[in-house]
Design a protein around this motif. Structure first.
Motif, short mmCIF file in Angstrom:
data_model
loop_
_atom_site.label_atom_id
_atom_site.label_comp_id
_atom_site.label_asym_id
_atom_site.label_seq_id
_atom_site.Cartn_x
_atom_site.Cartn_y
_atom_site.Cartn_z
N LEU A 5 0.83 -1.21 0.00
CA LEU A 5 0.00 0.00 0.00
C LEU A 5 0.86 1.26 0.00
CD1 LEU A 5 -2.68 -1.13 2.60
CD2 LEU A 5 -3.05 -0.87 0.14
N GLU A 6 1.97 1.22 0.72
CA GLU A 6 2.88 2.36 0.76
C GLU A 6 3.50 2.62 -0.61
OE1 GLU A 6 5.64 1.33 3.82
OE2 GLU A 6 4.10 1.37 5.40
N GLN A 7 3.59 1.57 -1.43
CA GLN A 7 4.13 1.70 -2.79
C GLN A 7 3.05 2.10 -3.79
OE1 GLN A 7 6.38 -1.88 -3.89
NE2 GLN A 7 6.85 -2.19 -1.72
N GLY A 8 1.79 2.20 -3.33
CA GLY A 8 0.71 2.65 -4.20
C GLY A 8 -0.16 1.55 -4.79
N PHE A 9 0.06 0.29 -4.40
CA PHE A 9 -0.78 -0.79 -4.92
C PHE A 9 -2.21 -0.61 -4.43
CE2 PHE A 9 3.36 -2.73 -5.47
CZ PHE A 9 3.21 -3.52 -6.60
N PRO A 10 -3.22 -0.86 -5.28
CA PRO A 10 -4.62 -0.79 -4.85
C PRO A 10 -4.89 -1.84 -3.77
CG PRO A 10 -4.45 -0.82 -7.25
CD PRO A 10 -3.08 -1.16 -6.72
N PRO A 11 -5.82 -1.58 -2.87
CA PRO A 11 -6.12 -2.54 -1.80
C PRO A 11 -6.45 -3.94 -2.30
CG PRO A 11 -7.10 -0.44 -1.26
CD PRO A 11 -6.54 -0.31 -2.65
N ILE A 12 -7.19 -4.05 -3.40
CA ILE A 12 -7.56 -5.38 -3.89
C ILE A 12 -6.32 -6.15 -4.32
CG2 ILE A 12 -8.00 -4.45 -6.20
CD1 ILE A 12 -9.62 -7.54 -4.55
#
Length: 281
Positions: free
Chosen positions: A228-235
């Motif tokens: 998440l810190e790298q910007g990946f979507p939650p899904i």
């Protein structure tokens, strides 16, 4: 009833997370972190359990959790909790410890709950400076003075804070750390560790303070935070870390972290966007 607010800030200079929970009633189940936690109770009363010990925490208490310290807490006065804290990775703590002691080794806090007015004198203003985004050197100075005082008064070698574990339990941990993104069965862990189910459950819980399943979920949440810190979507973070669906992931994340995955991700997206603008991009 006081309105609940939760704020989290990542400080690039100090390389740590600062967070503030106000008006919180949410209980937190038994869990652990891979990083250090230094917290301060602004107001409210809670029952805290940590490493098989029970504490009644209240206004003015400082909380010190080493990586791996299992803990849980619940409100016990019918009111709400106001709490501020720092999350500090092992890597950053190594750098801080080397700076203040000259030795590059992880410290271990010997106490989990303290009341120390001198410690608070450094902790509280440091937290305010981080939350306000101040950039002067007083912020780093306060952090080094805080860590120095905590190590002098409550420090010991980190290894002393780790309970002795049977080799089989460590093998079970390694298996889960290597295969957290897969669907894991208890049979697999038992075969790898060389223990029966009942023996594994009993010995693991006694050694780690959490069940094997809780240990696995903590590992998954920790890895999901990094994504998440790298910007990946939650899904995508959910699927990459072994959660069966986004709903399951969101429920666990909120229970352990106190924020939804989307809100946590936005903290780092907003920071990245701000940096791009400042660079003229």
């Amino acid at each position: 009833m006081k309105k609940e607010t939760r704020t989290v800030v990542y400080d690039d200079e100090l390389r740590l997370e600062a967070y503030r929970f106000e008006g919180t009633q949410q209980p937190f189940p038994n869990h652990f972190h891979e990083y250090y936690v230094i917290g301060f109770v602004e107001s409210g009363e809670r029952c805290l359990s940590c490493k098989n010990n029970e504490y009644a925490i209240q206004k003015g208490n400082v909380l010190l959790f080493n990586p791996g310290d299992n803990h849980a807490c619940v409100q016990n006065d019918g009111g709400t909790l106001d709490y501020r804290g720092f999350n500090i990775s092992k890597e950053v703590m190594l750098d801080l410890t080397e700076e203040v002691t000259g030795k590059r080794e992880l410290p271990g806090f010997s106490e989990n709950v303290i009341f120390d007015e001198e410690v608070i004198c450094y902790l509280h203003p440091l937290h305010e400076m981080v939350m306000k985004g101040l950039c002067d050197f007083g912020k780093e100075e306060n952090l080094l003075l805080l860590i120095s005082m905590l190590i002098q008064r409550y420090g010991q070698p980190f290894e002393n804070c780790i309970p002795e574990c049977r080799e089989e339990i460590e093998k079970a941990c390694r298996f889960m750390e290597q295969h957290f993104a897969e669907r894991i069965y208890l049979d697999q862990i038992c075969r790898y560790a060389g223990l029966s189910k009942s023996t594994l459950l009993r010995a693991f819980t006694k050694s780690k303070g959490v069940t094997p399943y809780s240990y696995l979920e903590n590992i998954r949440i920790g890895e999901a935070k990094k994504l998440l810190e790298q910007g990946f979507p939650p899904i995508e973070a959910a699927l990459r870390t072994g959660f069966s669906d986004q709903s399951h992931f969101t429920n666990y994340f909120n229970r352990f972290i106190g924020l939804s995955p989307g809100v946590y991700r936005e903290i780092f997206l907003a920071k990245s966007s701000g940096e791009d603008k400042s660079n003229g991009k």
